[in-house]
Motif scaffolding. Structure first.
Motif, PDB file in Angstrom:
ATOM      1  N   PHE A 291       0.842  -1.189   0.000  1.00  0.00           N
ATOM      2  CA  PHE A 291       0.000   0.000   0.000  1.00  0.00           C
ATOM      3  C   PHE A 291       0.882   1.246   0.000  1.00  0.00           C
ATOM      4  CE2 PHE A 291      -2.137  -3.514   2.071  1.00  0.00           C
ATOM      5  CZ  PHE A 291      -3.328  -3.577   1.347  1.00  0.00           C
ATOM      6  N   GLY A 292       0.272   2.418  -0.122  1.00  0.00           N
ATOM      7  CA  GLY A 292       1.036   3.653  -0.095  1.00  0.00           C
ATOM      8  C   GLY A 292       1.975   3.786  -1.285  1.00  0.00           C
ATOM      9  N   PRO A 293       2.977   4.671  -1.174  1.00  0.00           N
ATOM     10  CA  PRO A 293       3.870   4.938  -2.307  1.00  0.00           C
ATOM     11  C   PRO A 293       4.676   3.724  -2.755  1.00  0.00           C
ATOM     12  CG  PRO A 293       4.679   5.994  -0.293  1.00  0.00           C
ATOM     13  CD  PRO A 293       3.289   5.524  -0.012  1.00  0.00           C
ATOM     14  N   ILE A 294       5.095   2.859  -1.830  1.00  0.00           N
ATOM     15  CA  ILE A 294       5.863   1.683  -2.235  1.00  0.00           C
ATOM     16  C   ILE A 294       5.000   0.767  -3.095  1.00  0.00           C
ATOM     17  CG2 ILE A 294       7.077  -0.388  -1.439  1.00  0.00           C
ATOM     18  CD1 ILE A 294       7.949   1.144   1.014  1.00  0.00           C
ATOM     19  N   GLY A 295       3.762   0.561  -2.682  1.00  0.00           N
ATOM     20  CA  GLY A 295       2.853  -0.264  -3.467  1.00  0.00           C
ATOM     21  C   GLY A 295       2.618   0.303  -4.852  1.00  0.00           C
ATOM     22  N   GLY A 296       2.522   1.635  -4.949  1.00  0.00           N
ATOM     23  CA  GLY A 296       2.323   2.264  -6.251  1.00  0.00           C
ATOM     24  C   GLY A 296       3.494   2.038  -7.189  1.00  0.00           C
ATOM     25  N   ILE A 297       4.691   1.974  -6.624  1.00  0.00           N
ATOM     26  CA  ILE A 297       5.894   1.781  -7.430  1.00  0.00           C
ATOM     27  C   ILE A 297       6.058   0.334  -7.866  1.00  0.00           C
ATOM     28  CG2 ILE A 297       8.427   1.904  -7.435  1.00  0.00           C
ATOM     29  CD1 ILE A 297       8.092   4.172  -5.310  1.00  0.00           C
ATOM     30  N   VAL A 298       5.831  -0.588  -6.940  1.00  0.00           N
ATOM     31  CA  VAL A 298       6.149  -1.996  -7.221  1.00  0.00           C
ATOM     32  C   VAL A 298       4.957  -2.803  -7.721  1.00  0.00           C
ATOM     33  CG1 VAL A 298       7.941  -1.944  -5.453  1.00  0.00           C
ATOM     34  CG2 VAL A 298       5.686  -2.886  -4.892  1.00  0.00           C
ATOM     35  N   GLY A 299       3.769  -2.222  -7.702  1.00  0.00           N
ATOM     36  CA  GLY A 299       2.579  -2.994  -8.044  1.00  0.00           C
ATOM     37  C   GLY A 299       2.657  -3.686  -9.382  1.00  0.00           C
ATOM     38  N   PHE A 300       3.072  -2.965 -10.405  1.00  0.00           N
ATOM     39  CA  PHE A 300       3.107  -3.570 -11.743  1.00  0.00           C
ATOM     40  C   PHE A 300       4.176  -4.655 -11.822  1.00  0.00           C
ATOM     41  CE2 PHE A 300       6.959  -2.207 -14.007  1.00  0.00           C
ATOM     42  CZ  PHE A 300       7.511  -1.368 -13.049  1.00  0.00           C
ATOM     43  N   VAL A 301       5.281  -4.471 -11.097  1.00  0.00           N
ATOM     44  CA  VAL A 301       6.361  -5.459 -11.105  1.00  0.00           C
ATOM     45  C   VAL A 301       5.907  -6.732 -10.398  1.00  0.00           C
ATOM     46  CG1 VAL A 301       8.740  -5.927 -10.453  1.00  0.00           C
ATOM     47  CG2 VAL A 301       8.058  -3.606 -11.080  1.00  0.00           C
ATOM     48  N   VAL A 302       5.260  -6.540  -9.239  1.00  0.00           N
ATOM     49  CA  VAL A 302       4.776  -7.682  -8.478  1.00  0.00           C
ATOM     50  C   VAL A 302       3.788  -8.490  -9.309  1.00  0.00           C
ATOM     51  CG1 VAL A 302       3.409  -8.372  -6.471  1.00  0.00           C
ATOM     52  CG2 VAL A 302       5.156  -6.613  -6.248  1.00  0.00           C
ATOM     53  N   GLY A 303       2.890  -7.787  -9.979  1.00  0.00           N
ATOM     54  CA  GLY A 303       1.900  -8.482 -10.786  1.00  0.00           C
ATOM     55  C   GLY A 303       2.515  -9.368 -11.847  1.00  0.00           C
TER      56      GLY A 303
ATOM     57  N   GLN B 194      10.390  -6.155  17.682  1.00  0.00           N
ATOM     58  CA  GLN B 194      10.496  -5.936  19.127  1.00  0.00           C
ATOM     59  C   GLN B 194       9.777  -4.672  19.562  1.00  0.00           C
ATOM     60  OE1 GLN B 194      14.720  -5.911  19.681  1.00  0.00           O
ATOM     61  NE2 GLN B 194      14.910  -8.118  19.561  1.00  0.00           N
ATOM     62  N   THR B 195       9.549  -3.745  18.645  1.00  0.00           N
ATOM     63  CA  THR B 195       8.877  -2.500  19.000  1.00  0.00           C
ATOM     64  C   THR B 195       7.382  -2.577  18.757  1.00  0.00           C
ATOM     65  OG1 THR B 195       9.240  -1.603  16.772  1.00  0.00           O
ATOM     66  CG2 THR B 195      10.920  -1.144  18.431  1.00  0.00           C
ATOM     67  N   GLY B 196       6.875  -3.729  18.289  1.00  0.00           N
ATOM     68  CA  GLY B 196       5.457  -3.884  18.075  1.00  0.00           C
ATOM     69  C   GLY B 196       5.021  -3.579  16.658  1.00  0.00           C
ATOM     70  N   ARG B 197       5.904  -3.065  15.820  1.00  0.00           N
ATOM     71  CA  ARG B 197       5.552  -2.798  14.429  1.00  0.00           C
ATOM     72  C   ARG B 197       5.605  -4.096  13.641  1.00  0.00           C
ATOM     73  NH1 ARG B 197       8.697   2.908  13.079  1.00  0.00           N
ATOM     74  NH2 ARG B 197       7.917   4.045  14.867  1.00  0.00           N
ATOM     75  N   THR B 198       4.739  -4.213  12.660  1.00  0.00           N
ATOM     76  CA  THR B 198       4.732  -5.427  11.857  1.00  0.00           C
ATOM     77  C   THR B 198       5.434  -5.176  10.532  1.00  0.00           C
ATOM     78  OG1 THR B 198       2.560  -4.822  10.965  1.00  0.00           O
ATOM     79  CG2 THR B 198       2.607  -6.337  12.836  1.00  0.00           C
ATOM     80  N   THR B 199       6.202  -6.156  10.099  1.00  0.00           N
ATOM     81  CA  THR B 199       6.806  -6.099   8.784  1.00  0.00           C
ATOM     82  C   THR B 199       6.896  -7.524   8.263  1.00  0.00           C
ATOM     83  OG1 THR B 199       8.596  -5.130   7.481  1.00  0.00           O
ATOM     84  CG2 THR B 199       9.232  -6.318   9.471  1.00  0.00           C
ATOM     85  N   THR B 200       7.352  -7.694   7.062  1.00  0.00           N
ATOM     86  CA  THR B 200       7.470  -8.999   6.444  1.00  0.00           C
ATOM     87  C   THR B 200       8.778  -9.048   5.686  1.00  0.00           C
ATOM     88  OG1 THR B 200       6.439  -8.277   4.390  1.00  0.00           O
ATOM     89  CG2 THR B 200       4.959  -9.112   6.096  1.00  0.00           C
ATOM     90  N   THR B 201       9.233 -10.249   5.382  1.00  0.00           N
ATOM     91  CA  THR B 201      10.429 -10.361   4.554  1.00  0.00           C
ATOM     92  C   THR B 201      10.170  -9.731   3.195  1.00  0.00           C
ATOM     93  OG1 THR B 201      10.991 -12.417   5.681  1.00  0.00           O
ATOM     94  CG2 THR B 201      12.127 -11.969   3.622  1.00  0.00           C
ATOM     95  N   GLY B 202       8.992 -10.002   2.626  1.00  0.00           N
ATOM     96  CA  GLY B 202       8.654  -9.413   1.331  1.00  0.00           C
ATOM     97  C   GLY B 202       8.630  -7.902   1.378  1.00  0.00           C
ATOM     98  N   GLY B 203       8.031  -7.342   2.435  1.00  0.00           N
ATOM     99  CA  GLY B 203       7.980  -5.891   2.583  1.00  0.00           C
ATOM    100  C   GLY B 203       9.352  -5.291   2.759  1.00  0.00           C
ATOM    101  N   TYR B 204      10.202  -5.982   3.511  1.00  0.00           N
ATOM    102  CA  TYR B 204      11.559  -5.489   3.723  1.00  0.00           C
ATOM    103  C   TYR B 204      12.346  -5.499   2.414  1.00  0.00           C
ATOM    104  CZ  TYR B 204      16.010  -4.672   6.053  1.00  0.00           C
ATOM    105  OH  TYR B 204      17.203  -4.119   6.455  1.00  0.00           O
ATOM    106  N   VAL B 205      12.235  -6.579   1.658  1.00  0.00           N
ATOM    107  CA  VAL B 205      12.957  -6.683   0.386  1.00  0.00           C
ATOM    108  C   VAL B 205      12.497  -5.600  -0.577  1.00  0.00           C
ATOM    109  CG1 VAL B 205      13.291  -8.109  -1.662  1.00  0.00           C
ATOM    110  CG2 VAL B 205      13.492  -9.131   0.592  1.00  0.00           C
ATOM    111  N   MET B 206      11.187  -5.356  -0.636  1.00  0.00           N
ATOM    112  CA  MET B 206      10.680  -4.317  -1.542  1.00  0.00           C
ATOM    113  C   MET B 206      11.192  -2.936  -1.132  1.00  0.00           C
ATOM    114  SD  MET B 206       8.984  -5.524  -4.041  1.00  0.00           S
ATOM    115  CE  MET B 206      10.361  -6.652  -3.987  1.00  0.00           C
ATOM    116  N   SER B 207      11.199  -2.677   0.168  1.00  0.00           N
ATOM    117  CA  SER B 207      11.718  -1.396   0.658  1.00  0.00           C
ATOM    118  C   SER B 207      13.189  -1.253   0.274  1.00  0.00           C
ATOM    119  CB  SER B 207      11.565  -1.309   2.175  1.00  0.00           C
ATOM    120  OG  SER B 207      10.221  -1.426   2.558  1.00  0.00           O
TER     121      SER B 207
END
Length: 246
Positions: free
Chosen positions: A17-29, A48-61
């Motif tokens: 979602f957000g700007p990262i999703g807008g950039i990678v959406g077509f590539v992911v598809g 550890q701080t309570g924020r959620t992330t994923t390996t996929g999200g980290y790689v895209m970032s």
């Protein structure tokens, strides 16, 4: 589908979602086709701080920021692409490296709203993971043997908008752009600091940069974080030799 594409298909989470999703959406598809239905469900880890992330999200970032740094000086160098490829080969295997480079080439053709992307990362990713992203950005910039001023300015913009402190930015920068006080800057102390202050600073930085801080991303990324941790150890050993204390 290799490991890399499966990460993306199963774990983009907030990054879709957000700007990262807008950039990678077509590539992911184009990469993950029928598996994209799992995008926000699988591979989620809570930091550890309570924020959620994923390996996929980290790689895209990571890849979006890599593209921004590579584009900063107006030229895409083979040495930079080789650095990224070698990193992925070393950490995740040849197949994943090929998939990552293919996606990076597509991202290099996109307009990247860097400040917005970084603010999205700050909101959703813990501090230790953002420090690791910054470390990798400097590695990319230095891939041709020097950190260009335009690349350095881009990295500083990334750090500022990801909420990285000036001290931490200077610490990581000193791992790649050495000067006479680099070891002290890595430990975030003045050269005039006492031996006890040096020891205390080392313990603090060793905890901050410890690979276990990103263990929730899996052993692949945890291994990649060891380079930064080693730089802290090297800086401390250099100061110990210079000052001749145990």
């Amino acid at each position: 589908m290799g490991k890399f594409a499966k990460w993306v298909a199963g774990g983009l989470g907030w990054a879709f979602f957000g700007p990262i999703g807008g950039i990678v959406g077509f590539v992911v598809g184009s990469m993950v086709d029928s598996e994209t239905s799992a995008l926000t469900q699988n591979g989620t880890q809570r930091t550890q701080t309570g924020r959620t992330t994923t390996t996929g999200g980290y790689v895209m970032s990571l890849l979006v920021l890599v593209a921004a740094v590579m584009k900063a000086d107006g030229k895409i160098l083979k040495s930079e692409l080789d650095y990224v490829k070698q990193f992925f080969v070393r950490s995740f295997g040849t197949s994943s490296a090929q998939e990552a480079i293919k996606m990076l080439r597509d991202l290099l053709n996109q307009n990247i709203p860097v400040a917005e992307v970084c603010r999205q990362i700050q909101k959703n990713m813990d501090y230790a993971s953002r420090l690791q992203l910054l470390h990798f950005m400097f590695g990319i910039a230095q891939a041709d043997g020097r950190v260009d001023s335009t690349e350095l300015n881009m990295i500083k913009l990334i750090a500022q908008n990801m909420g990285i402190s000036a001290k931490d930015l200077e610490s990581i920068q000193s791992m790649f752009v050495p000067d006479t006080d680099s070891a002290y800057k890595i430990l975030e102390v003045e050269k005039s600091a006492s031996d006890e202050e040096i020891k205390k600073a080392y313990r603090k930085m060793a905890m901050k940069y410890h690979p276990d801080k990103v263990s929730y991303l899996g052993t692949d990324f945890q291994n990649a974080a060891k380079e930064k941790f080693q730089k802290v150890n090297e800086a401390y050993e250099n100061i110990k030799k210079e000052r001749a204390f145990a």
